[in-house]
Every structure is written in C-alpha cells, then in structure tokens.
Design an enzyme around this catalytic site. Structure first.
Site, PDB file in Angstrom:
ATOM      1  N   ASP A   1       0.874  -1.178   0.000  1.00 30.21           N
ATOM      2  CA  ASP A   1       0.000   0.000   0.000  1.00 30.21           C
ATOM      3  C   ASP A   1       0.910   1.227   0.000  1.00 30.21           C
ATOM      4  O   ASP A   1       0.970   1.994   0.953  1.00 30.21           O
ATOM      5  CB  ASP A   1      -0.863  -0.073   1.271  1.00 30.21           C
ATOM      6  N   SER A   2       1.625   1.392  -1.097  1.00 33.59           N
ATOM      7  CA  SER A   2       2.718   2.368  -1.111  1.00 33.59           C
ATOM      8  C   SER A   2       2.283   3.706  -1.683  1.00 33.59           C
ATOM      9  O   SER A   2       1.203   3.834  -2.251  1.00 33.59           O
ATOM     10  CB  SER A   2       3.852   1.828  -1.980  1.00 33.59           C
TER      11      SER A   2
END
Ligand code: AG3
Length: 287
Positions: A155-156
């Site tokens: 979840d960058s």
C-alpha cells in the site's frame, strides 16, 4: 477568501479541492505531510502534495486492496502490509477472524501519529493485538523473510521518493521468497491514464510478471486519484483471482462493505482494451 488544495495530475492538468482549513503540516526525514479539512471530501491526507486518502473515498481503495485477495485466498493467517501508516488497510484486514498476525511496515512514524490524531475512523485497528508496527524500510524488511506470509499488501506511495524501492524487481523477488507456497501479493498499481502514471504502471507490471508466474491487474474508480481510474496488481505462485474466488465462502463471512462485493470482484479484472495493450506491449505506439 477561498482556499484550494491543488495537485498536478499531469504537467498540464490540475485537480483542485476546496478546503476550509489547513489542519496540519510537517516536513519529516522522508516527506512532507499535510492534512486539510475539505468541504466535499472531509479530511484529506497528502504526502509530498499527492492525495493519499480522503474520508469520503478511502473506502474504495481499502476495500479493493484487501477484500479482493481475501476472497480468493481463504486460509490467510500471516500478513505483511507495507506502507499504509494511515491504518485503512489494517482496519479492513482486522475484520477477518482467520488472520492471526499482521506485520505493518511503515517508514515514517509521523504518518501514523498524524493519522491517529486526524483520522480516527481509519486507525481504529492499529491497536489490535494481532498487529505489530515496524517503523522501517519495507524493501529492507522483506529481504530477511522466507516463506512467512500468506498475503503481502503493498500500500505504497508512488514510485518516487520513499516509495521508489517498492516498485523494483529486487523487491518483488524478495516478496516472492517471503510468501508461502500459495501466497498472494497485491499492490497499488498506479493509473493507466496520464503518461507518467502509465509509465510507472507498465514498469511495475513488467517487473512483477518477471517474478511471479501468475499476474493480473484489476481496477477501481477512485475520484481523488489522478484521472480517477486506478489499478491494483494481483500476483501469485498459481492462485487465480477469478478461478479460485470462492463467492459463497466470502458472502457467508457476513462482512459488510460499502464498495466491494463478489459480483464486482468478477468484473474488476475486465480491463479496457488500451490498458490490456499497455500491459502486454508496454507504451509503444500508445503515445
Ligand atoms: N496509497 C497511495 C496510492 C497512490 C496515490 N497516488 C497518487 N495520488 N498519485 C494510499 C494509502 C492508503 N492507505
């Protein structure tokens, strides 16, 4: 006087949200963090000037990054989440009783602190006893892990600044090794629409596909991200997001969601032709 938050979606496209208040700003070792109160979207978190989440549309992103893999891989016990200091992904994961342990690896402690203060509805599960928070670089953290996680969620931020290493072939290779036999990797996969996002998307996909035997892309409409058309990647050692989807299993869990459902799951892997072409052939001829 009117106050507006503006993000450049391309060199010649701007997206603006009217805000009433600039609630918070700080510059950390990693990035600039801002929180605004907006009229249409509720509170908004921006990192380095890019919208990460708003209270109004975060459910779309978090439903899609969590429930899609969880409806396919039923025996998830051990999860690694990279990025996601805002807590939204953890909140959705913690709704599954089958999950025993979650390692959350966030590089910037300040993001967690700020989100706990301004986004309590997202950080509700960060204190769940199954969650261990590590303030570390995801790229380094995953290097040491072998055969440990059933699910890895990346979840960058975008592939520049602190998120850059999370789009490299080395990182995806390490994720492969860190996954168990039937493990699944899901990542935020950028947008296919504006050229710079599309380049990042194609590069990420090419690297993932050089490491994982099975790799698919799925989509959602996220109003506050560039163009609104956002992609996610699903990669595995063989588990197929459509053939191995167990609709009855997921529906019987009784998890109430605002966006995700199993019909949408089947539909979200159907992509527009230009995206299929881009994924297959790269950007040649597209622009
Ligand atoms: N993660 C960031 C998604 C990418 C946003 N990029 C952009 N707006 N250019 C969101 C974190 C939610 N947990």
């Amino acid at each position: 006087m009117e106050l507006w938050f503006t993000e450049n979606h391309s060199d010649s496209v701007r997206f603006s949200i009217r805000v009433d208040e600039h609630l918070y700003t700080a510059e950390t070792d990693y990035q600039r963090i801002d929180v605004f109160q907006s009229l249409e979207f509720g509170k908004l978190l921006a990192l380095d000037g890019y919208v990460m989440i708003t209270e109004k549309d975060e459910f779309i992103y978090h439903d899609m990054i969590v429930h899609v893999p969880m409806a396919v891989k039923k025996d998830v016990k051990n999860v690694l989440v990279i990025g996601a200091g805002d807590g939204g992904t953890i909140r959705e994961l913690c709704r599954y009783n089958t999950i025993e342990h979650i390692d959350l690896v966030e590089i910037d402690e300040k993001v967690v602190e700020v989100c706990k203060e301004y986004f309590p509805s997202m950080t509700v599960s960060l204190d769940d006893k199954r969650v261990d928070i590590h303030y570390a670089d995801g790229l380094r953290f995953v290097r040491r892990k072998i055969n440990e996680y059933d699910l890895i969620i990346v979840d960058s931020t975008d592939p520049f600044g602190p998120g850059e290493g999370l789009f490299t072939k080395e990182f995806y290779g390490n994720c492969y090794n860190a996954l168990t036999e039937n493990g699944v990797l899901v990542n935020q996969h950028e947008s296919p629409f504006y050229i710079n996002d599309a380049k990042a998307m194609c590069a990420a996909h090419e690297r993932i596909s050089s490491v994982f035997p099975l790799h698919r892309v799925y989509q959602a409409h996220i109003p506050t991200y560039a163009s609104g058309h956002w992609l996610f990647g699903f990669a595995s050692k063989g588990l197929d997001p459509l053939k191995d989807l167990d609709e009855d299993y997921w529906n019987n869990l009784g998890i109430r969601t605002k966006y995700y459902n199993t019909e949408l799951h089947k539909g979200c892997f159907a992509l527009p032709n230009y995206v299929i072409d881009m994924i297959k052939n790269g950007l040649e001829g597209e622009y």
